[in-house]
Scaffold this motif. Structure first.
Motif, short mmCIF file in Angstrom:
data_model
loop_
_atom_site.label_atom_id
_atom_site.label_comp_id
_atom_site.label_asym_id
_atom_site.label_seq_id
_atom_site.Cartn_x
_atom_site.Cartn_y
_atom_site.Cartn_z
N ASP A 271 63.69 1.75 -47.48
CA ASP A 271 64.98 1.19 -47.09
C ASP A 271 65.27 -0.06 -47.92
N VAL A 272 66.33 -0.76 -47.59
CA VAL A 272 66.74 -1.92 -48.39
C VAL A 272 66.03 -3.20 -47.99
N VAL A 273 65.22 -3.14 -46.95
CA VAL A 273 64.48 -4.35 -46.53
C VAL A 273 63.42 -4.66 -47.59
N PRO A 274 63.44 -5.83 -48.22
CA PRO A 274 62.50 -6.12 -49.31
C PRO A 274 61.08 -6.31 -48.78
N ILE A 275 60.12 -6.06 -49.66
CA ILE A 275 58.71 -6.29 -49.36
C ILE A 275 58.10 -7.09 -50.50
N ASN A 276 57.20 -7.98 -50.17
CA ASN A 276 56.55 -8.81 -51.19
C ASN A 276 55.16 -9.18 -50.69
N THR A 277 54.20 -8.32 -50.98
CA THR A 277 52.81 -8.53 -50.59
C THR A 277 51.95 -8.47 -51.84
N PRO A 278 50.72 -8.95 -51.79
CA PRO A 278 49.85 -8.86 -52.98
C PRO A 278 49.68 -7.42 -53.47
N LYS A 279 49.68 -6.46 -52.56
CA LYS A 279 49.48 -5.07 -52.96
C LYS A 279 50.77 -4.42 -53.40
#
Length: 341
Positions: A271-279
């Motif tokens: 979806d359009v919800v951003p993600i920003n994790t080390p992986k």
């Protein structure tokens, strides 16, 4: 007392009429609300079906464009080959024509020298015999003329043969192009038959899961069925569904001839919800990792690795517009498609 009794009885009997009127009005209001709700649900379902049909038509148009692009690329390759053959043929004709002109010039020069010698012979007609050197020169020039004429005949024959071979090659190229187009059409039709069987049977075995949707020739599996939120690790429920898919795919694959170059395309979408994790620094990595996870699991069940491809599209190809929870849930998906390579 009689008048008092009448007034009392009249006052008591008015209220049931009011109650009946209010009840009827309330039922009418409830009925109108039900009609409004039902009409809204029907309209919403109609719009949803229309959007699904538009998405299917757009996908079909994209596939036809891909097939047309493949055909155009093959046609361009054949045209390039024909152009190279024609260039070689033109160069060969030019060389032969140049050689022919040169021989004709030499022949003309030789004949001119013979004519000059003949004039000299006529001028010296009063002499009974020509000198030995003149006779030898005439003989040598006659031999050169004969040799040049023989070479000219050979070149003319070679030029004719070259033209015949070029015509045969043009005919062969046309026949190869026709057979190639016919074979391509047969392969496309053959693959479409197996696509129909594969998705028909897949629809039957996955019909019990109401979350799995069909759009055109693609199966859309919700990410929640396979993965936890923000994860690319397959869950147990997702593995059970993929076990059904692997079994069916192996069954159908055994029926497809080896010369049909088919693949199962697994596309990951978010979806359009951003993600920003080390992986997973972005939705690109998450969607790609999920598609690869499905490919690896199917390969572990025996599906040939060379018959699968994984791709991640992030949030850029939604199937539902907006940011409502329902739209976000529909856009988080894994798409399956049986197609050609």
């Amino acid at each position: 007392m009689i008048g008092s009794r009448r007034r009392t009885r009249s006052t008591v009997n008015v209220w049931p009429g009011y109650v009946d009127a209010l009840s009827a009005l309330l039922m009418l209001i409830i009925f109108m609300l039900l009609v409004y709700v039902v009409s809204q649900l029907y309209l919403s379902q109609t719009l949803s079906d229309r959007n699904s049909e538009l998405a299917r038509l757009n996908q079909r148009l994209s596939e036809i464009s891909e097939l047309l692009g493949l055909e155009q690329s093959k046609t361009r390759a054949l045209e390039q080959e024909m152009a190279s053959v024609q260039d070689a043929y033109s160069a060969s004709l030019a060389r032969l024509e140049s050689t022919r002109e040169r021989l004709m010039q030499q022949t003309a020069n030789a004949e001119a020298q013979a004519q000059r010698l003949q004039s000299m012979d006529e001028a010296l007609g009063e002499k009974e015999e020509l000198s030995t050197s003149q006779q030898n020169m005439i003989l040598r020039l006659s031999n050169q003329i004969a040799s040049l004429r023989a070479q000219l005949s050979q070149i003319t024959a070679a030029l004719k043969l070259q033209k015949e071979r070029t015509a045969e090659k043009d005919s062969e190229l046309s026949e190869v192009s026709r057979r190639l187009n016919t074979l391509l059409a047969e392969r496309v039709n053959q693959l479409e038959q197996y696509q129909s069987e594969f998705f028909g049977r897949l629809r039957d075995i996955l019909a019990s899961n109401e979350n799995i949707r069909v759009v055109g020739d693609r199966f859309l599996l919700p990410s929640e069925l396979l993965f936890a939120s923000g994860s690319a690790d397959l869950g147990e429920e997702g593995k059970r569904e993929l076990d059904k898919l692997a079994k069916l795919l192996l069954d159908v694959a055994n029926k497809i001839p080896d010369d049909v170059d088919w693949i199962l395309r697994i596309d990951g979408h978010t979806d359009v919800v951003p993600i920003n994790t080390p992986k997973f620094p972005s939705n690109w990595e998450l969607s790609t990792a999920r598609a690869v996870a499905v490919v690896r699991y199917l390969a572990a069940q025996g599906v040939p690795e060379r018959r699968m491809v994984a791709a991640g599209f992030g949030e850029f190809f939604p199937v539902a517009e907006g940011t409502s929870p329902e739209a976000l849930q529909k856009n988080r998906r894994i798409e399956l498609k049986l197609t050609d390579r």
